[in-house]
Design a protein around this motif. Sequence first.
Motif, mmCIF file in Angstrom:
data_model
loop_
_atom_site.group_PDB
_atom_site.id
_atom_site.type_symbol
_atom_site.label_atom_id
_atom_site.label_comp_id
_atom_site.label_asym_id
_atom_site.label_seq_id
_atom_site.Cartn_x
_atom_site.Cartn_y
_atom_site.Cartn_z
ATOM 1 N N PRO A 96 -7.832 -2.802 0.356
ATOM 2 C CA PRO A 96 -7.983 -1.583 -0.447
ATOM 3 C C PRO A 96 -8.162 -0.323 0.405
ATOM 4 C CG PRO A 96 -9.487 -3.313 -1.187
ATOM 5 C CD PRO A 96 -8.904 -3.773 0.108
ATOM 6 N N SER A 97 -7.790 0.791 -0.155
ATOM 7 C CA SER A 97 -7.946 2.084 0.525
ATOM 8 C C SER A 97 -7.861 3.196 -0.504
ATOM 9 C CB SER A 97 -6.830 2.263 1.558
ATOM 10 O OG SER A 97 -6.761 3.598 2.002
ATOM 11 N N THR A 98 -8.638 4.220 -0.325
ATOM 12 C CA THR A 98 -8.474 5.443 -1.127
ATOM 13 C C THR A 98 -7.896 6.550 -0.247
ATOM 14 O OG1 THR A 98 -10.257 4.882 -2.623
ATOM 15 C CG2 THR A 98 -9.705 7.210 -2.466
ATOM 16 N N ARG A 99 -8.632 6.925 0.804
ATOM 17 C CA ARG A 99 -8.270 8.064 1.625
ATOM 18 C C ARG A 99 -6.996 7.852 2.453
ATOM 19 N NH1 ARG A 99 -13.127 8.251 0.223
ATOM 20 N NH2 ARG A 99 -12.980 6.022 0.574
ATOM 21 N N THR A 100 -6.956 6.737 3.179
ATOM 22 C CA THR A 100 -5.846 6.537 4.111
ATOM 23 C C THR A 100 -4.538 6.443 3.348
ATOM 24 O OG1 THR A 100 -7.436 5.306 5.446
ATOM 25 C CG2 THR A 100 -5.129 5.177 6.103
ATOM 26 N N ARG B 190 -2.140 -1.593 6.757
ATOM 27 C CA ARG B 190 -3.590 -1.913 6.760
ATOM 28 C C ARG B 190 -3.727 -3.398 6.459
ATOM 29 N NH1 ARG B 190 -8.685 1.075 4.038
ATOM 30 N NH2 ARG B 190 -8.239 2.418 5.804
ATOM 31 N N HIS C 290 -8.942 1.935 13.935
ATOM 32 C CA HIS C 290 -8.437 2.794 12.849
ATOM 33 C C HIS C 290 -8.053 4.120 13.518
ATOM 34 C CE1 HIS C 290 -7.731 4.462 9.033
ATOM 35 N NE2 HIS C 290 -8.873 4.218 8.417
ATOM 36 N N GLN D 108 -7.844 7.514 11.647
ATOM 37 C CA GLN D 108 -9.188 8.020 11.293
ATOM 38 C C GLN D 108 -9.796 8.720 12.506
ATOM 39 O OE1 GLN D 108 -11.063 7.764 8.260
ATOM 40 N NE2 GLN D 108 -12.464 9.122 9.319
ATOM 41 N N PRO E 114 -16.733 8.331 7.716
ATOM 42 C CA PRO E 114 -15.318 8.076 7.398
ATOM 43 C C PRO E 114 -15.096 7.860 5.906
ATOM 44 C CG PRO E 114 -16.322 6.127 8.416
ATOM 45 C CD PRO E 114 -17.342 7.240 8.497
ATOM 46 N N LEU E 115 -16.171 7.561 5.183
ATOM 47 C CA LEU E 115 -16.135 7.246 3.747
ATOM 48 C C LEU E 115 -15.316 5.969 3.508
ATOM 49 C CD1 LEU E 115 -15.698 10.860 2.314
ATOM 50 C CD2 LEU E 115 -17.834 9.614 2.723
ATOM 51 N N PRO E 116 -15.539 5.187 2.484
ATOM 52 C CA PRO E 116 -16.469 5.491 1.407
ATOM 53 C C PRO E 116 -17.927 5.306 1.830
ATOM 54 C CG PRO E 116 -15.576 3.271 1.133
ATOM 55 C CD PRO E 116 -14.872 3.875 2.300
HETATM 56 N N1 CP Z 1 -11.869 6.149 5.874
HETATM 57 C C1 CP Z 1 -11.056 5.260 5.265
HETATM 58 O O1 CP Z 1 -10.310 4.511 5.933
HETATM 59 O O2 CP Z 1 -11.111 5.265 3.913
HETATM 60 P P1 CP Z 1 -10.262 4.344 2.959
HETATM 61 O O3 CP Z 1 -10.701 2.914 3.213
HETATM 62 O O4 CP Z 1 -10.532 4.796 1.573
HETATM 63 O O5 CP Z 1 -8.807 4.496 3.343
#
Ligand code: CP
Length: 313
Positions: free
Chosen positions: A51-55, A105, A133, A136, A271-273
């Motif tokens: 899973p990922s939101t930002r990347t 990823r 990463h 990032q 880096p979040l989340p």
């Molecule tokens: N910082 C980062 O990689 O966030 P995601 O897991 O949401 O992509």
Amino acid sequence: MDFQNRDIISMNDLTREEIDEILSKVQIVRNHPEKKNLCKNKVSAMLFFEPSTRTRTSFEVAMRNLGGEVGGFYDANITSTVKEESLWDTVKMHDGYGFDVIVIRHPLKGTARLAAEAAEIPVINAGDGPNQHPTQTLLDLYSIKETQDKLDGLTIAMVGDLANGRTVHSLTEALLKYDNCTLFFISPRDLAMPRSLIDKCSKAAPSRGVNFTEGSRIEEFISEVDILYMTRIQKERFEDRTAVAEKLRSIYRLEASMLRNVKPHMKVMHPLPRVTEIAPDVDHSPHAYYFQQARNGLFVRETLLALILGAVR
Ligand code: CP
């Protein structure tokens, strides 16, 4: 320097000069008068096994902002991976379908490197398990430079799950290319920075002027740092996922009251989340920088795509 067709797998693969060059292009790409045409007719394959939101989203929007398109998948459970197709073959398929770049990823260390061996087109590591990463880290370095105006001579504390956090591994590798950094690694003993990275810090100490200290309490170091880099406990990488993670979460929590005696220019990054490690009251502090940091990811990823696809030099 030519980044066209380069794989971006690990910060180890980039020199300091190359990192500086990439960062120096960010404003150029961000404000490019022909931005909408830079990657016209280019397509990125998004192979997301985790899973990922930002990347994911920032790579998608970056490609769209450059005039390109994206394909691929974000849930390996609806691909032939569930029929035991190997990563090698999955990458080979996307390599042959006319994509121009692969963004991958995966939960396992080393998979991005394997994908780069399988593919003729360039591969960008969007996170391989607890390993690296690099995109990032490039956005982290961009954000650090934007707020501190330099990358040498900084004091940076990394806090949390330093054993499993790929962002702190990549960031440490990168900072060792710069001079006179002071690094504080703050974690519970069981989640300390891997010995291999501590050894690298020791080796870099004489030539680069690196100082590093391992500790376990944020309060001991917070007044000294330029950057407080918080990370989450990586519960998904624990065998016993719940009990240990819950206990550790309660120990590592930054609250606004803890920012009273910090340096005026100090920034809190993540880096979040985030889960519980940064209290919501920190969001209102002038030291909070994690949402701007995440936004910078869009600009840095636009730049990487434009460089790798040969749209800028
Ligand atoms: N910082 C980062 O990689 O966030 P995601 O897991 O949401 O992509």
